[in-house]
Scaffold this motif. Structure first.
Motif, PDB file in Angstrom:
ATOM      1  N   ALA A  11       0.833  -1.211   0.000  1.00  0.00           N
ATOM      2  CA  ALA A  11       0.000   0.000   0.000  1.00  0.00           C
ATOM      3  C   ALA A  11       0.863   1.254   0.000  1.00  0.00           C
ATOM      4  N   THR A  12       2.089   1.135  -0.509  1.00  0.00           N
ATOM      5  CA  THR A  12       3.053   2.234  -0.519  1.00  0.00           C
ATOM      6  C   THR A  12       3.135   2.851  -1.912  1.00  0.00           C
ATOM      7  N   PHE A  13       3.106   4.185  -1.939  1.00  0.00           N
ATOM      8  CA  PHE A  13       3.199   4.932  -3.185  1.00  0.00           C
ATOM      9  C   PHE A  13       4.270   6.010  -3.042  1.00  0.00           C
ATOM     10  N   GLY A  27      -0.375   3.373   3.200  1.00  0.00           N
ATOM     11  CA  GLY A  27      -1.652   3.059   3.818  1.00  0.00           C
ATOM     12  C   GLY A  27      -1.443   2.424   5.184  1.00  0.00           C
ATOM     13  N   PRO A  28      -2.524   2.238   5.929  1.00  0.00           N
ATOM     14  CA  PRO A  28      -2.426   1.614   7.255  1.00  0.00           C
ATOM     15  C   PRO A  28      -2.114   0.115   7.137  1.00  0.00           C
ATOM     16  N   PRO A  29      -1.566  -0.453   8.197  1.00  0.00           N
ATOM     17  CA  PRO A  29      -1.209  -1.886   8.165  1.00  0.00           C
ATOM     18  C   PRO A  29      -2.370  -2.816   7.814  1.00  0.00           C
ATOM     19  N   ASP A  30      -3.594  -2.466   8.190  1.00  0.00           N
ATOM     20  CA  ASP A  30      -4.705  -3.377   7.908  1.00  0.00           C
ATOM     21  C   ASP A  30      -5.030  -3.509   6.420  1.00  0.00           C
ATOM     22  N   ILE A  31      -4.437  -2.651   5.576  1.00  0.00           N
ATOM     23  CA  ILE A  31      -4.600  -2.838   4.131  1.00  0.00           C
ATOM     24  C   ILE A  31      -3.252  -3.115   3.451  1.00  0.00           C
ATOM     25  N   PRO A  38       3.155   9.210   5.580  1.00  0.00           N
ATOM     26  CA  PRO A  38       1.816   9.643   5.995  1.00  0.00           C
ATOM     27  C   PRO A  38       0.740   9.007   5.128  1.00  0.00           C
ATOM     28  N   ARG A  39      -0.459   8.914   5.711  1.00  0.00           N
ATOM     29  CA  ARG A  39      -1.625   8.465   4.961  1.00  0.00           C
ATOM     30  C   ARG A  39      -2.055   9.602   4.038  1.00  0.00           C
ATOM     31  N   LEU A  45      -4.251  17.123   5.115  1.00  0.00           N
ATOM     32  CA  LEU A  45      -4.316  17.997   6.291  1.00  0.00           C
ATOM     33  C   LEU A  45      -3.012  18.782   6.463  1.00  0.00           C
ATOM     34  N   MET A  46      -1.885  18.120   6.287  1.00  0.00           N
ATOM     35  CA  MET A  46      -0.592  18.810   6.389  1.00  0.00           C
ATOM     36  C   MET A  46      -0.459  19.877   5.311  1.00  0.00           C
TER      37      MET A  46
END
Length: 140
Positions: A11-13, A27-31, A38-39, A45-46
């Motif tokens: 889930a890394t870009f 992405g978060p570990p569950d995906i 950062p997500r 938001l940043m």
């Protein structure tokens, strides 16, 4: 303005800006994410905080205020169900400097929020409640 988002693994870009800078988004570990960056919504938001902080600093410098530090702390709420859009964003600016005039700091924050920060204004136009406040600290 252009950007490119390229899948790296799981889930890394890797996001590349048109100006040639890159950042890892994960992405978060569950995906399948590995917490390498950062997500996407954190990055959004940043971006809002950075957009506004740049404005505030620039406006204060143009007003010849002696600023030694500026930061923006953001607190947000998102919808409970999909799409989990931002519903509320609060920006808290901390401006440190020497002999800072409160009217200049107040005006810089207001100008950013109401006229210059494209990111926060775009979200406001989309229905997000965007609020702000500030504090002034004397430089040591």
């Amino acid at each position: 303005m252009k950007a490119r988002i390229k899948w790296a693994e799981k889930a890394t870009f890797i996001a590349e800006s048109g100006s040639g800078h890159a950042i890892v988004i994960d992405g978060p570990p569950d995906i399948g994410g590995r917490n390498l960056g950062p997500r996407p919504m954190e990055l959004l938001l940043m971006g809002v905080g950075a957009c506004s902080a740049v404005d505030v600093l620039y406006i204060l410098q143009k007003a010849r205020q002696t600023v030694t530090d500026v930061w923006c702390e953001l607190d947000s709420k998102r919808a409970e169900t999909d799409p989990k859009v931002f519903t509320d964003i609060h920006l808290h600016f901390v401006v440190t400097g020497r002999n800072l005039a409160e009217n200049h700091v107040k005006r810089a924050v207001e100008l950013s929020a109401e006229k210059y920060c494209s990111a926060s204004i775009m979200l406001k136009k989309g229905g997000v409640s965007v609020t702000y406040d500030y504090e002034i600290r004397a430089a040591e």
